[in-house]
Design a protein around this motif. Structure first.
Motif, PDB file in Angstrom:
ATOM      1  N   PHE A 149      -7.924  26.311   4.552  1.00 41.90           N
ATOM      2  CA  PHE A 149      -8.746  26.026   5.725  1.00 41.90           C
ATOM      3  C   PHE A 149      -9.079  27.316   6.459  1.00 41.90           C
ATOM      4  CE2 PHE A 149      -4.252  25.435   6.683  1.00 41.90           C
ATOM      5  CZ  PHE A 149      -4.052  26.252   7.785  1.00 41.90           C
ATOM      6  N   PHE A 150     -10.147  27.267   7.249  1.00 40.04           N
ATOM      7  CA  PHE A 150     -10.600  28.406   8.042  1.00 40.04           C
ATOM      8  C   PHE A 150      -9.581  28.657   9.151  1.00 40.04           C
ATOM      9  CE2 PHE A 150     -14.066  30.487  10.712  1.00 40.04           C
ATOM     10  CZ  PHE A 150     -14.281  31.518   9.828  1.00 40.04           C
ATOM     11  N   ASN A 151      -9.133  29.910   9.254  1.00 37.71           N
ATOM     12  CA  ASN A 151      -8.005  30.274  10.097  1.00 37.71           C
ATOM     13  C   ASN A 151      -8.467  30.730  11.482  1.00 37.71           C
ATOM     14  OD1 ASN A 151      -5.582  31.223  11.140  1.00 37.71           O
ATOM     15  ND2 ASN A 151      -5.513  33.024   9.813  1.00 37.71           N
ATOM     16  N   TYR A 152      -7.991  30.055  12.510  1.00 36.99           N
ATOM     17  CA  TYR A 152      -8.360  30.401  13.891  1.00 36.99           C
ATOM     18  C   TYR A 152      -7.950  31.843  14.219  1.00 36.99           C
ATOM     19  CZ  TYR A 152      -8.731  30.127  18.977  1.00 36.99           C
ATOM     20  OH  TYR A 152      -9.065  30.352  20.288  1.00 36.99           O
ATOM     21  N   ARG A 153      -6.761  32.263  13.784  1.00 36.35           N
ATOM     22  CA  ARG A 153      -6.309  33.621  14.074  1.00 36.35           C
ATOM     23  C   ARG A 153      -7.176  34.650  13.351  1.00 36.35           C
ATOM     24  NH1 ARG A 153      -4.433  32.331  18.626  1.00 36.35           N
ATOM     25  NH2 ARG A 153      -2.818  30.733  18.494  1.00 36.35           N
ATOM     26  N   GLY A 154      -7.655  34.282  12.176  1.00 36.79           N
ATOM     27  CA  GLY A 154      -8.580  35.156  11.471  1.00 36.79           C
ATOM     28  C   GLY A 154      -9.898  35.295  12.218  1.00 36.79           C
ATOM     29  N   MET A 155     -10.367  34.202  12.829  1.00 39.20           N
ATOM     30  CA  MET A 155     -11.580  34.258  13.656  1.00 39.20           C
ATOM     31  C   MET A 155     -11.370  35.229  14.817  1.00 39.20           C
ATOM     32  SD  MET A 155     -12.495  30.182  13.930  1.00 39.20           S
ATOM     33  CE  MET A 155     -13.942  30.414  14.974  1.00 39.20           C
ATOM     34  N   ASP A 188      -5.224  26.535  13.752  1.00 38.67           N
ATOM     35  CA  ASP A 188      -4.000  27.298  13.904  1.00 38.67           C
ATOM     36  C   ASP A 188      -3.039  26.940  12.770  1.00 38.67           C
ATOM     37  OD1 ASP A 188      -1.000  27.188  15.173  1.00 38.67           O
ATOM     38  OD2 ASP A 188      -2.149  28.916  15.891  1.00 38.67           O
ATOM     39  N   ASN A 189      -2.522  27.954  12.089  1.00 38.15           N
ATOM     40  CA  ASN A 189      -1.671  27.711  10.921  1.00 38.15           C
ATOM     41  C   ASN A 189      -0.487  26.807  11.251  1.00 38.15           C
ATOM     42  OD1 ASN A 189      -3.261  29.449   9.334  1.00 38.15           O
ATOM     43  ND2 ASN A 189      -2.078  31.233   9.955  1.00 38.15           N
ATOM     44  N   GLN A 190       0.205  27.112  12.328  1.00 40.31           N
ATOM     45  CA  GLN A 190       1.409  26.353  12.660  1.00 40.31           C
ATOM     46  C   GLN A 190       1.089  24.917  13.058  1.00 40.31           C
ATOM     47  OE1 GLN A 190       4.439  27.452  11.920  1.00 40.31           O
ATOM     48  NE2 GLN A 190       3.294  29.192  11.102  1.00 40.31           N
ATOM     49  N   GLN A 191      -0.076  24.709  13.653  1.00 35.82           N
ATOM     50  CA  GLN A 191      -0.464  23.349  14.017  1.00 35.82           C
ATOM     51  C   GLN A 191      -0.684  22.502  12.771  1.00 35.82           C
ATOM     52  OE1 GLN A 191      -1.206  21.649  17.387  1.00 35.82           O
ATOM     53  NE2 GLN A 191      -0.532  20.313  15.736  1.00 35.82           N
ATOM     54  N   VAL A 192      -1.385  23.061  11.777  1.00 31.72           N
ATOM     55  CA  VAL A 192      -1.635  22.319  10.537  1.00 31.72           C
ATOM     56  C   VAL A 192      -0.322  22.062   9.802  1.00 31.72           C
ATOM     57  CG1 VAL A 192      -2.803  22.377   8.292  1.00 31.72           C
ATOM     58  CG2 VAL A 192      -3.974  23.235  10.330  1.00 31.72           C
ATOM     59  N   ILE A 193       0.542  23.069   9.750  1.00 30.70           N
ATOM     60  CA  ILE A 193       1.844  22.886   9.109  1.00 30.70           C
ATOM     61  C   ILE A 193       2.630  21.781   9.812  1.00 30.70           C
ATOM     62  CG2 ILE A 193       4.085  23.992   8.703  1.00 30.70           C
ATOM     63  CD1 ILE A 193       2.497  26.625   8.264  1.00 30.70           C
ATOM     64  N   GLN A 194       2.572  21.747  11.134  1.00 32.38           N
ATOM     65  CA  GLN A 194       3.280  20.705  11.878  1.00 32.38           C
ATOM     66  C   GLN A 194       2.738  19.316  11.545  1.00 32.38           C
ATOM     67  OE1 GLN A 194       3.564  21.358  16.124  1.00 32.38           O
ATOM     68  NE2 GLN A 194       4.130  19.232  16.535  1.00 32.38           N
ATOM     69  N   THR A 249      -6.489  30.342   5.329  1.00 38.99           N
ATOM     70  CA  THR A 249      -5.072  30.179   5.013  1.00 38.99           C
ATOM     71  C   THR A 249      -4.940  29.175   3.885  1.00 38.99           C
ATOM     72  OG1 THR A 249      -4.336  30.675   7.261  1.00 38.99           O
ATOM     73  CG2 THR A 249      -2.843  29.374   5.889  1.00 38.99           C
ATOM     74  N   HIS A 250      -4.070  29.470   2.921  1.00 43.01           N
ATOM     75  CA  HIS A 250      -3.785  28.511   1.859  1.00 43.01           C
ATOM     76  C   HIS A 250      -2.334  28.063   1.966  1.00 43.01           C
ATOM     77  CE1 HIS A 250      -2.522  27.064  -2.139  1.00 43.01           C
ATOM     78  NE2 HIS A 250      -3.717  26.496  -2.105  1.00 43.01           N
ATOM     79  N   LEU A 251      -2.147  26.743   1.945  1.00 47.04           N
ATOM     80  CA  LEU A 251      -0.815  26.155   1.976  1.00 47.04           C
ATOM     81  C   LEU A 251      -0.563  25.392   0.685  1.00 47.04           C
ATOM     82  CD1 LEU A 251      -0.788  24.598   5.583  1.00 47.04           C
ATOM     83  CD2 LEU A 251      -0.040  26.900   4.897  1.00 47.04           C
ATOM     84  N   THR A 252       0.622  25.562   0.131  1.00 42.41           N
ATOM     85  CA  THR A 252       1.093  24.766  -0.992  1.00 42.41           C
ATOM     86  C   THR A 252       2.129  23.787  -0.451  1.00 42.41           C
ATOM     87  OG1 THR A 252       0.738  26.518  -2.617  1.00 42.41           O
ATOM     88  CG2 THR A 252       2.324  24.792  -3.201  1.00 42.41           C
ATOM     89  N   LEU A 253       1.848  22.493  -0.585  1.00 40.29           N
ATOM     90  CA  LEU A 253       2.712  21.458  -0.029  1.00 40.29           C
ATOM     91  C   LEU A 253       3.070  20.433  -1.100  1.00 40.29           C
ATOM     92  CD1 LEU A 253       0.155  21.655   2.511  1.00 40.29           C
ATOM     93  CD2 LEU A 253       2.405  21.337   3.556  1.00 40.29           C
ATOM     94  N   ARG A 254       4.315  19.984  -1.081  1.00 44.07           N
ATOM     95  CA  ARG A 254       4.801  19.004  -2.040  1.00 44.07           C
ATOM     96  C   ARG A 254       5.193  17.703  -1.335  1.00 44.07           C
ATOM     97  NH1 ARG A 254       9.961  18.116  -3.097  1.00 44.07           N
ATOM     98  NH2 ARG A 254      10.515  20.136  -2.133  1.00 44.07           N
ATOM     99  N   LYS A 255       4.839  16.598  -1.974  1.00 41.15           N
ATOM    100  CA  LYS A 255       5.263  15.292  -1.443  1.00 41.15           C
ATOM    101  C   LYS A 255       6.587  14.911  -2.113  1.00 41.15           C
ATOM    102  CE  LYS A 255       2.516  11.801  -0.424  1.00 41.15           C
ATOM    103  NZ  LYS A 255       1.623  10.598  -0.525  1.00 41.15           N
ATOM    104  N   PRO A 256       7.637  14.672  -1.328  1.00 42.27           N
ATOM    105  CA  PRO A 256       8.926  14.324  -1.917  1.00 42.27           C
ATOM    106  C   PRO A 256       8.839  13.047  -2.755  1.00 42.27           C
ATOM    107  CG  PRO A 256       9.159  14.862   0.397  1.00 42.27           C
ATOM    108  CD  PRO A 256       7.681  14.759   0.137  1.00 42.27           C
ATOM    109  N   VAL A 257       9.704  12.942  -3.745  1.00 37.83           N
ATOM    110  CA  VAL A 257       9.757  11.745  -4.594  1.00 37.83           C
ATOM    111  C   VAL A 257      10.353  10.595  -3.789  1.00 37.83           C
ATOM    112  CG1 VAL A 257      10.735  10.761  -6.697  1.00 37.83           C
ATOM    113  CG2 VAL A 257       9.987  13.160  -6.648  1.00 37.83           C
TER     114      VAL A 257
END
Length: 257
Positions: A149-155, A188-194, A249-257
């Motif tokens: 996604f387009f990064n606010y901090r990068g902007m 914001d990276n941390q917002q998306v991660i949250q 920013t690129h995030l790699t996320l896994r969905k638990p089994v």
């Protein structure tokens, strides 16, 4: 505001983004993340959903590796170009295109998927958080979401180093865009991660995309020094501080089994 449709800008998008140095860097970083950090954790030739994947630059490379692709996009013209590229690459038997908004994917048979791609889509959506939460339903237990996604901090950093001091904060987000193909909204990276961790996803990696390219003083070096720049982008994309300041920013996320 409705979700942005690139039907009338598909060719310009390909020329100005995908075929440029910025597109080549984006592709290199994303393919590194997919081939080194995600695909080794998944079965060979597993099905992939490319949500909002446009012309399918990344997913068609996965099709060449044996994966079957469902490519969904709001733009019919983008999908036609993806089909043409698939024919040129000899992978039409591994590509299904689906012309629809992301929000309608829930009614599509075939999911959930071991791997869902969603690259440079959120910033063009009317309801990004709600749409992203719906997309998580398409990720199979034990499966992965590849999200860029387009990064606010990068902007912010881009405007600061350019001396655009009047184009920060509210003006940066709500003012008139100077570049038509540039998204107005960053996240914001941390917002998306949250959002995602509260929804049960596990964050495995965060990298920046174009952590050097857009900040070069001499813009001519973006093309002239591209081979060396690609090496440095791949190296610095993972480093602390730099990974928070990429244009994307690129995030790699896994969905638990």
């Amino acid at each position: 505001m409705a979700d942005v449709n690139f039907d009338t800008r598909a060719s310009k998008f390909a020329r100005n983004i995908y075929d440029s140095s910025k597109g080549k860097i984006r592709e290199a970083v994303l393919m590194r993340e997919l081939t080194q950090h995600i695909l080794p954790q998944l079965p060979d030739a597993c099905p992939v959903l490319d949500a909002g994947g446009g012309q399918g630059q990344l997913s068609l490379q996965l099709a060449q590796r044996g994966h079957s692709i469902l490519l969904c996009d709001l733009s019919r013209e983008m999908l036609l170009q993806a089909q043409s590229r698939a024919q040129a690459l000899g992978v039409t038997d591994r590509l299904i295109t689906h012309h629809s908004p992301l929000q309608e994917l829930g009614s599509r048979e075939g999911g959930p998927y071991p791997l869902v791609l969603c690259h440079a889509v959120m910033e063009w959506l009317e309801q990004p958080q709600q749409t992203l939460m719906g997309l998580l339903e398409q990720v199979a237990p034990g499966g992965y979401l590849s999200l860029m996604f387009f990064n606010y901090r990068g902007m912010e950093m881009h405007n600061l180093v350019a001396g655009n001091f009047d184009n920060l904060g509210h003006t940066m987000v709500h003012g008139k865009k100077k570049v038509k193909l540039a998204p107005k909204h960053g996240f914001d990276n941390q917002q998306v991660i949250q959002w995602l961790t509260e929804a049960g996803m596990v964050l495995e990696r965060q990298v920046g995309v174009r952590v050097i390219h857009d900040y070069l003083r001499d813009k001519g070096r973006q093309e002239q020094s591209l081979p060396r720049l690609l090496e440095l982008e791949l190296e610095y994309s993972e480093k602390p501080v730099f990974c928070d300041l990429g244009r994307y920013t690129h995030l790699t996320l896994r969905k638990p089994v």
